[in-house]
Design an enzyme around this catalytic site. Structure first.
Site, PDB file in Angstrom:
ATOM      1  N   SER A   1       0.823  -1.204   0.000  1.00 45.57           N
ATOM      2  CA  SER A   1       0.000   0.000   0.000  1.00 45.57           C
ATOM      3  C   SER A   1       0.863   1.263   0.000  1.00 45.57           C
ATOM      4  CB  SER A   1      -0.941  -0.077   1.200  1.00 45.57           C
ATOM      5  OG  SER A   1      -2.111   0.613   0.913  1.00 45.57           O
TER       6      SER A   1
ATOM      7  N   HIS B   1      -7.632  -5.776  -0.181  1.00 40.07           N
ATOM      8  CA  HIS B   1      -6.398  -5.026  -0.028  1.00 40.07           C
ATOM      9  C   HIS B   1      -5.632  -5.544   1.187  1.00 40.07           C
ATOM     10  CE1 HIS B   1      -3.968  -1.399  -0.402  1.00 40.07           C
ATOM     11  NE2 HIS B   1      -4.165  -1.120   0.863  1.00 40.07           N
TER      12      HIS B   1
END
Ligand code: GCU
Length: 423
Positions: free
Chosen positions: A256, A402
Site C-alpha cells: 500500500s 487489499h
C-alpha cells in the site's frame, strides 16, 4: 486500508473502464530532445537520470544527498535470540541510528535470519504499519515509542502503540515461511522514520535536516514517501555492514503506501537487488492517467504530506503530468520487480498496475531481458491467481481484499528464488 482520514469534499471514484478518459502515456524511451533511446547505456546516461528528476520535481520531492550531507549510520544490537520461532530463526533487535550535524534519529530494526544458515542470506527489507511487535507475538520484541496513527482496534492509545498490538500483523509477515525458504527478514516501523502526518517538516527524518529543508525549493521538497524511502536506504547502509545479511541481495518490499515507498526506494537506490510493490495503487504502480479508483486529486486531498507540493498541480489534471507511473517501474530495470494487486482492491486499480508493468517492459528489453511477457510486451491482463512470472517483472492478481497475504509472499519467494538465490 483507509486509515481514518476524512475527505472534505465528496468524491465518487470511477470504477468503470468505459469511463476512463482518453489518455496518452509519456514515452519511456523518448529523451528530452525527442530522439528515441535505443540502448541500456543511453538509458543510464540520459533517460534514467532525466526520468528520475521528473519524479523528484513533480511527484515525490528531492531528498538530501547522504554523502553531501555527511550522514552517518550506526547499528547496535540491543537483543538477540538464537532460538526464535521454535529454533528456526535468529532474531535480533537492532538500533539503527542516522546522524546528521550532531542530531540523530534511531530506527528500531527487527532482523530474522534462518538459524541453519551458514553465511549471509538474501534478505527482505520492509517497513511495517503497526510496530515491530505487531509482526510476531513474542513479548521480548520492543514496542515503538514513536507517533502512530490511532486505530480503532485497541492497539493504540494517544497516538502510541500499546501491548495489545502484539502479533496483530503476523498474518502479513509469515516469518517461518520466509526463513524456511532460506531468506532473512528485516523490518522497521515506518513511523520510526517519519510520522505519517502533515507536520510541516518538524519531526522524524525531515526534522533531522532542518537547514537543508529551509534552503530547498518548497515546491519540490521531499514528502513522506521520500522520507520513508530515505530511511530504507539508511537501513541498507547498515545491512551492508552486517555479516548475516547478503547486502547485494536485499529485496525491498512494501504494501500500500509502503508499496509506493518500496518503489521509490528501488528507483532511487540501485543497491536494492529486487523490488516488491504489493497493492501500491495511486502514486505507486497504478497509472495516474487512468484516474480509476483513487486519483491524484483525491490522494493529495487525503494525504498531502506524502508527495511534494508541486504534485498538487496535477489534481484533476493528470494528463499534464510529465511522467506516469510506468516510468517509475522502468527506473528499476533491469532488476527483478514484482507488482501485485487484489481483485477486491479496485481503489488501487489492478488493471492500471498491470498496464504499468507492460509499459515499463521496453526498458527491460534494452538490457536484453524481458519484462512482463516472454516473447513480447503485449500481454493480456492475467486471470486472478494466474501469476505472470516469465521475465524480470512479475505480476499477479490475488483473489481477495487489499492486504499482504501469504499467497503474495509465496509468489515473491518463488520469484526471488528464480532471480536471486542462483546468483
Ligand atoms: C489509503 C490511500 C492509499 C494507500 C492506503 C494504505 O487507502 O488512499 O493510497 O495505499 O491508504 O496505505 O493503506
Amino acid at each position: 486500508m483507509f486509515l481514518g482520514v476524512t475527505a472534505a469534499r465528496s468524491f465518487e471514484p470511477n470504477y468503470d473502464e468505459a469511463k476512463i478518459p482518453q489518455y496518452q502515456l509519456p514515452d519511456t524511451l523518448a529523451s528530452s530532445d525527442g530522439a528515441s533511446i535505443t540502448s541500456s547505456q543511453q538509458w543510464e546516461s540520459v533517460g534514467r537520470p532525466a526520468t528520475l528528476k521528473l519524479f523528484q520535481d513533480h511527484v515525490y520531492g528531492v531528498s538530501p544527498d547522504p554523502v553531501q550531507q555527511n550522514v552517518t549510520v550506526q547499528g547496535k544490537v540491543v537483543s538477540r535470540k538464537d532460538d526464535a520461532l521454535g529454533g528456526r530463526a535468529i532474531r535480533r533487535d537492532i538500533d539503527v541510528t542516522v546522524t546528521h550535524n550532531n542530531a540523530s534519529l534511531t530506527m528500531q530494526m527487527l532482523v530474522y535470519t534462518p538459524a541453519s544458515s551458514q553465511g549471509p542470506v538474501p534478505t527482505f527489507l520492509g517497513l511495517n504499519f503497526q510496530g515491530n511487535h505487531s509482526v510476531d507475538p513474542d513479548p521480548a520484541i520492543r514496542i515503538p515509542d514513536s507517533w502512530m496513527r490511532n486505530r480503532n482496534n485497541g492497539t493504540t492509545d494517544g497516538n502510541r502503540a500499546i501491548e495489545a498490538g502484539r502479533g496483530v500483523a503476523a498474518d502479513r509477515w509469515p516469518i517461518e515461511t520466509i526463513v524456511g525458504r532460506g531468506y532473512g527478514l528485516a523490518t522497521i516501523y515506518y513511523g520510526d522514520i517519519d510520522p505519517d502526518q502533515d507536520d510541516g517538516f518538524q519531526n522524524g527524518i525531515h526534522g533531522l535536516f532542518a537547514d537543508w529543508n529551509a534552503s530547498a525549493d518548497p515546491q519540490t521538497r521531499w514528502g513522506s514517501i521520500a522520507g520513508w524511502a530515505f530511511g530504507l536506504s539508511r537501513a541498507l547502509d547498515f545491512l551492508e555492514t552486517d555479516a548475516q545479511v547478503d547486502a547485494r541481495n536485499v529485496i525491498v518490499i512494501g504494501h500500500s503506501r509502503l508499496g509506493k515507498t518500496a518503489l521509490w526506494a528501488g528507483a532511487t537506490d540501485p543497491r536494492f537487488a529486487m523490488v516488491i510493490s504489493n497493492d501500491s495503487g495511486c502514486g505507486g504502480a497504478a497509472l495516474s492517467r487512468r484516474a480509476f479508483g483513487e486519483t491524484v486529486g483525491r490522494i493529495n486531498q487525503s494525504f498531502p504530506h506524502w508527495f511534494n507540493d508541486r504534485f498538487q498541480d496535477y489534481n484533476e489534471n493528470e494528463s499534464a503530468l510529465p511522467v506516469d507511473q510506468h516510468q517509475l517501474l522502468a527506473l528499476i530495470a533491469p532488476r527483478p520487480l514484482c507488482v501485485a494487486s487484489a481483485t477486491e482492491d479496485r481503489w488501487a486499480d489492478p488493471h492500471g498496475e498491470f498496464l504499468s508493468c507492460v509499459h515499463a517492459s521496453p526498458v527491460y528489453r534494452l538490457y536484453g531481458v524481458s519484462g512482463i511477457g516472454l516473447a513480447s510486451d503485449s500481454v493480456d491482463m492475467p486471470s486472478p491467481e494466474q501469476p505472470l512470472q516469465y521475465g524480470h517483472i512479475s505480476y499477479h492478481l490475488r483473489i481477495g481484499k487489499h492486504d499482504l497475504a501469504e499467497y503474495d509472499w509465496l509468489r515473491y519467494l518463488d520469484f526471488a528464488d528464480k532471480h536471486l538465490m542462483k546468483r
